[in-house]
Structures are given as structure tokens and as C-alpha cells.
Design a protein around this motif. Structure first.
Motif, PDB file in Angstrom:
ATOM      1  N   TYR A  91       0.860  -1.169   0.000  1.00 49.04           N
ATOM      2  CA  TYR A  91       0.000   0.000   0.000  1.00 49.04           C
ATOM      3  C   TYR A  91       0.904   1.229   0.000  1.00 49.04           C
ATOM      4  O   TYR A  91       2.085   1.135   0.321  1.00 49.04           O
ATOM      5  CB  TYR A  91      -0.895   0.004   1.251  1.00 49.04           C
ATOM      6  N   ASP A 144      -3.564   3.806   0.281  1.00 51.89           N
ATOM      7  CA  ASP A 144      -4.206   3.151  -0.859  1.00 51.89           C
ATOM      8  C   ASP A 144      -3.512   1.849  -1.242  1.00 51.89           C
ATOM      9  O   ASP A 144      -2.293   1.730  -1.140  1.00 51.89           O
ATOM     10  CB  ASP A 144      -4.196   4.086  -2.085  1.00 51.89           C
ATOM     11  N   ALA A 170      -3.764  -1.902  -8.340  1.00 51.05           N
ATOM     12  CA  ALA A 170      -4.457  -0.645  -8.565  1.00 51.05           C
ATOM     13  C   ALA A 170      -4.359  -0.305 -10.055  1.00 51.05           C
ATOM     14  O   ALA A 170      -3.346  -0.592 -10.706  1.00 51.05           O
ATOM     15  CB  ALA A 170      -3.812   0.456  -7.734  1.00 51.05           C
ATOM     16  N   ASP A 171      -5.404   0.312 -10.592  1.00 51.58           N
ATOM     17  CA  ASP A 171      -5.413   0.650 -12.016  1.00 51.58           C
ATOM     18  C   ASP A 171      -4.213   1.524 -12.387  1.00 51.58           C
ATOM     19  O   ASP A 171      -3.664   1.394 -13.481  1.00 51.58           O
ATOM     20  CB  ASP A 171      -6.707   1.369 -12.376  1.00 51.58           C
TER      21      ASP A 171
END
Length: 121
Positions: free
Chosen positions: A37, A46, A60-61
Motif C-alpha cells: 500500500y 491506498d 491498482a489501475d
């Protein structure tokens, strides 16, 4: 207890690469999942990438196609290979692990201390 020790952060120019490592040690019966993260000041932490014991991964994109998560199960270590780094990747990166400490234990979540990644433009 369980310790997660991260390494590999640093300063890199945009377009460059870094490899983060996180080694888990201590009272470990089984690791169910590990991940990375990141957090910048004033914002929430995130998800970057996770991987499970079965080998499934999630990204994550914003990092798909640039970052790769992998593990060495024999060493209880997770890696994050980061390529084509961008200034917006600058953050403190935290290692995360979901661990069973004994056969009878409840699954617990542990965090590393964080490692700074700075990407200059």
C-alpha cells in the motif's frame, strides 16, 4: 509477534525502476496474503498490489502494466518491482501481510514501518 521489514525505497528519476522487498519473521504458521500500500501526507493509505497464497494478484489501475508483485514463500518475502516510475508514484510504501500465527489462531493483519519512494521529474 510478527515483524515486517521493508527495504529498497529511495530516490529515482521518472522512467526509472525500483524494487521493494518485505520480509516477514516471527511467530508465523501460515501467510494467507501479502501486499503493498502507499500513502502521501494528508491522504488515505491506498492499495498498490496484493497477492494471495494461491497466487492470485490484484493491482491498482494506476500501476497496472508498470508494477509487478511477487513472493518467495520459502523466505516469507514479498517484492514489488516498480518500472516506468512517475512523480505521482511518490509516497511512503507499506508492506502488509495477513498471517495465521498458530493453527488455531485468528487471521491477523500486520504492517511494516514504511519505506519512502521519491520519483523526481
Amino acid at each position: 509477534q510478527v515483524q515486517l521489514v521493508e527495504s529498497g525505497g529511495g530516490l529515482v528519476q521518472a522512467g526509472g525502476s525500483l524494487r521493494l522487498s518485505c520480509a516477514a519473521s516471527g511467530s508465523i504458521f501460515r501467510i494467507n496474503a501479502m501486499g503493498w500500500y502507499r500513502q502521501v501526507p494528508g491522504k488515505q493509505r491506498d492499495l498498490v498490489a496484493t497477492t494471495t497464497r494461491s497466487g492470485s494478484t490484484n493491482y491498482a489501475d494506476s500501476v497496472k502494466g508498470r508494477f509487478t508483485i511477487s513472493t518467495d514463500n520459502a523466505k516469507n518475502t514479498v517484492y514489488l518491482q516498480m518500472n516506468s516510475l512517475k512523480p505521482e508514484d511518490t509516497a511512503v510504501y507499506y508492506c502488509n501481510a495477513e498471517i495465521l500465527q498458530t493453527y488455531w489462531a485468528v487471521l491477523s493483519t500486520f504492517w511494516g514501518q514504511g519505506t519512502q519512494v521519491t520519483v523526481s521529474s
